[in-house]
Design an enzyme around this catalytic site. Structure first.
Site, short mmCIF file in Angstrom:
data_model
loop_
_atom_site.label_atom_id
_atom_site.label_comp_id
_atom_site.label_asym_id
_atom_site.label_seq_id
_atom_site.Cartn_x
_atom_site.Cartn_y
_atom_site.Cartn_z
N CYS A 1 0.82 -1.21 0.00
CA CYS A 1 0.00 0.00 0.00
C CYS A 1 0.86 1.27 0.00
O CYS A 1 0.34 2.35 -0.23
CB CYS A 1 -0.96 0.00 1.19
SG CYS A 1 -0.16 0.19 2.79
N HIS B 1 -1.70 11.41 15.68
CA HIS B 1 -2.18 10.62 14.55
C HIS B 1 -1.05 9.73 14.04
O HIS B 1 0.05 10.21 13.75
CB HIS B 1 -2.65 11.56 13.44
CG HIS B 1 -3.03 10.88 12.18
ND1 HIS B 1 -4.19 10.16 12.04
CD2 HIS B 1 -2.40 10.82 10.98
CE1 HIS B 1 -4.26 9.68 10.80
NE2 HIS B 1 -3.18 10.07 10.15
N HIS C 1 -4.21 4.71 9.94
CA HIS C 1 -5.57 4.13 9.97
C HIS C 1 -5.47 2.61 10.06
O HIS C 1 -4.44 2.02 9.75
CB HIS C 1 -6.34 4.54 8.71
CG HIS C 1 -6.64 5.99 8.67
ND1 HIS C 1 -5.77 6.92 8.14
CD2 HIS C 1 -7.71 6.70 9.13
CE1 HIS C 1 -6.29 8.13 8.27
NE2 HIS C 1 -7.47 8.03 8.86
N ASP D 1 -8.24 -5.71 6.16
CA ASP D 1 -7.74 -6.51 5.03
C ASP D 1 -6.31 -7.03 5.27
O ASP D 1 -5.56 -7.25 4.34
CB ASP D 1 -7.81 -5.72 3.73
CG ASP D 1 -6.99 -4.42 3.79
OD1 ASP D 1 -6.38 -4.13 4.84
OD2 ASP D 1 -6.97 -3.71 2.77
N ARG E 1 -4.96 -4.46 9.27
CA ARG E 1 -3.81 -3.78 8.67
C ARG E 1 -3.72 -2.40 9.30
O ARG E 1 -4.51 -1.52 9.01
CB ARG E 1 -3.96 -3.66 7.16
CG ARG E 1 -2.83 -2.84 6.51
CD ARG E 1 -2.86 -2.86 4.99
NE ARG E 1 -4.15 -2.54 4.41
CZ ARG E 1 -4.48 -1.33 3.90
NH1 ARG E 1 -3.60 -0.36 3.89
NH2 ARG E 1 -5.68 -1.14 3.38
N CYS F 1 -2.12 0.68 9.00
CA CYS F 1 -1.43 1.40 7.92
C CYS F 1 -0.90 2.71 8.51
O CYS F 1 -1.66 3.65 8.74
CB CYS F 1 -2.44 1.65 6.80
SG CYS F 1 -1.72 2.37 5.33
#
Length: 175
Positions: A106, A143, A146, A150, A158, A160
């Site tokens: 990704c 932050h 996310h 999947d 995941r 990410c």
């Protein structure tokens, strides 16, 4: 040229003999102006946004405090397979181990689980016309990225993450 090589060898020998590694020096330098950075303290931080803005680099402030995102395939950890531990770049909170990292293609570092329960918190994120679940550091509310459903077994999650929001310490064997 021979004198330069000799000086370089002596420098490497000195660093090795004193136990100072480049990663440690970089980490100490990187966080010397951040009094809230700790790898051992798990106390929740209540630091004003103005204070974080003074302490953090502009790139880290944008991602961690303004919920920004670094461009895919640009972060330093997205394709790293070095064994070690990942911490919050803002406060030093323990987040992930490399054994939970996987190649998700990704463009961001992806993990299937956190290293310890309670190290992150989850918030609904409906920005940019999407419904996602934001992942924040539980210690400083920065932050990180996310989470998606999947990922690989056993969790099928995941995480990410943005590389800029992470600090990495390689295992001793990896150095």
């Amino acid at each position: 040229m021979k004198m330069i090589k000799t000086a370089l060898v002596l420098s490497v020998v000195f660093l090795a003999s004193t136990g100072i590694c480049k990663a440690q020096q970089t980490m100490e330098t990187k966080h010397k102006n951040n009094p809230y950075y700790s790898r051992t303290d798990t106390t929740h931080l209540n630091v004003s946004d103005a204070e974080w803005k003074k302490i953090l680099s502009p790139e880290l402030y944008y991602v961690a405090r303004q919920q920004g995102t670094e461009r895919a395939f640009t972060g330093k950890y997205w394709d790293s397979d070095t064994k070690g531990t990942y911490y919050c770049a803002v406060c030093g909170n323990l987040l992930f181990r490399s054994d939970a990292k996987f190649a998700s293609s990704c463009g961001w570092p992806s993990f299937f689980e956190t290293e310890r329960e309670g190290s992150v918190i989850y918030k609904e994120d409906n920005s940019h016309g999407m419904h996602r679940i934001e992942v924040e550091c539980a210690r400083c509310n920065s932050h990180l990225g996310h989470i998606f459903d999947d990922g690989p077994p056993p969790t099928h999650k995941r995480f990410c993450m943005n590389s800029v929001s992470l600090d990495f310490e390689p295992d001793k064997q990896a150095e």
